[in-house]
Scaffold this active site. Structure first.
Site, mmCIF file in Angstrom:
data_model
loop_
_atom_site.group_PDB
_atom_site.id
_atom_site.type_symbol
_atom_site.label_atom_id
_atom_site.label_comp_id
_atom_site.label_asym_id
_atom_site.label_seq_id
_atom_site.Cartn_x
_atom_site.Cartn_y
_atom_site.Cartn_z
ATOM 1 C CG HIS A 1 -4.923 -2.216 -1.609
ATOM 2 N ND1 HIS A 1 -5.805 -1.536 -0.824
ATOM 3 C CD2 HIS A 1 -3.772 -2.274 -0.918
ATOM 4 C CE1 HIS A 1 -5.216 -1.209 0.306
ATOM 5 N NE2 HIS A 1 -3.971 -1.638 0.270
ATOM 6 C CB SER B 1 -0.962 -0.013 1.189
ATOM 7 O OG SER B 1 -1.513 -1.299 1.346
#
Lengths: 68, 240
Positions: free
Chosen positions: B142, B119
């Site tokens: 993501h 992330s």
């Protein structure tokens, strides 16, 4: 978090409710230290926060070392 | 004397010190070295920003790292910086703050992704001049998401979308990945069980252009020394 270990999770997470030492951050000699205060009144160095790699080799700054 | 202010002071009884050292480290002595011209930032666990996380989380607090980055830029003895990453992500703005600070350093910087750089770890990893990933490390790309109560759905959506866009822009500006490819990875379906996105491992991160090279600490040190040498030559050239 994923654990990859043959141990039972109960063993890994044992003593989870144990009293955690009180944590504080202090600056000394221009370096930052994370210090734990234990219930018996003892202070121990938990972590050194420094970008200088040679500070981590200083034996007085090793994690777990007691403070006087 | 104040107890808290003397973490470095030695104890008087040598046998006590020895026992304590064995208890703490499992060994009696550690190697000694002089001052290093390369400094190291380790970014581990959650990147902690505006909110303090519960104590069972291992966190890297950005307020601890920002002054270190200023000191690194300012100290003439420090010639380069290595960023070691094993993070599960965390606060978007704290992560972006760190990324921008690393990217705007005038000194050569190299990052190594170990274990995971998920992330918000992605922009931090690409913020350096050159990035490495060890073959077993993984990076999850993501979408930015939100949990909890949402008031004002369109506004929240737009805010999140803008925040996500900042991350995307930073990554494509600081790595060789194309915007299209990065967005494809970010919104891919069927790769992650409970989420949309992609998990890229070692070589894959390099083939997508996200990370520069597969390698560990040996490669990272060789690269930073090379960059430091180039940096010095450039400075010399400017002076002449």
């Amino acid at each position: 978090m994923i654990l990859y270990t043959p141990l039972m999770l109960e063993e890994v997470y044992a003593n989870k409710d144990e009293v955690k030492p009180e944590r504080s951050y202090v600056t000394h000699e221009g370096k930052m230290f994370c210090i734990d205060k234990y219930p018996n009144g003892e202070y121990r160095l938990a972590q050194l926060i420094s970008s200088n790699p040679s500070d981590y080799l200083n034996e007085n700054y090793q994690p777990g070392s007691p403070l006087h | 004397m104040n107890k808290e202010e003397n973490p470095g002071e030695k104890q008087n009884n040598p046998s006590d010190t020895l026992v304590e050292k064995i208890q703490a480290l499992g060994q009696t002595n550690v190697p000694q070295a002089g001052d290093s011209n390369i400094h190291v930032l380790t970014i581990i666990g959650q990147v902690e920003g505006h909110m303090q996380l519960p104590p069972q989380n291992k966190t890297t607090k950005y307020e601890h790292l920002l002054p270190q980055l200023v000191a690194i830029e300012q100290n003439p003895k420090i010639e380069g910086l290595i960023v070691l990453l094993n993070t599960v992500g965390g606060d978007v703005e704290a992560g972006l703050a760190l990324s921008e600070m690393i990217a705007s350093l005038s000194k050569p910087t190299v990052s190594v992704v170990l274990g995971g750089g998920h992330s918000i770890g992605v922009p931090i990893a690409v913020a350096t001049n050159y990035s490495f990933i060890v073959p077993t490390a993984t990076m999850t790309i993501h979408p930015v998401r939100l949990t909890g109560l949402v008031i004002g759905v369109p506004q929240t959506f737009e805010y999140l979308d803008k925040m996500q866009d900042r991350v995307i822009q930073f990554v494509i500006n600081h790595s060789k990945i194309e915007e299209e490819t990065f967005k494809e990875l970010m919104f891919a379906k069927g790769n992650l069980t409970r989420d949309i996105g992609t998990n890229v491992i070692g070589k894959e991160a390099v083939s997508h252009g996200l990370i520069d090279e597969v390698g560990g600490i040996k490669e990272a040190l060789a690269k930073i020394n090379e960059l430091i040498k180039e940096n010095k030559q450039d400075e010399k050239g400017l002076l002449q």
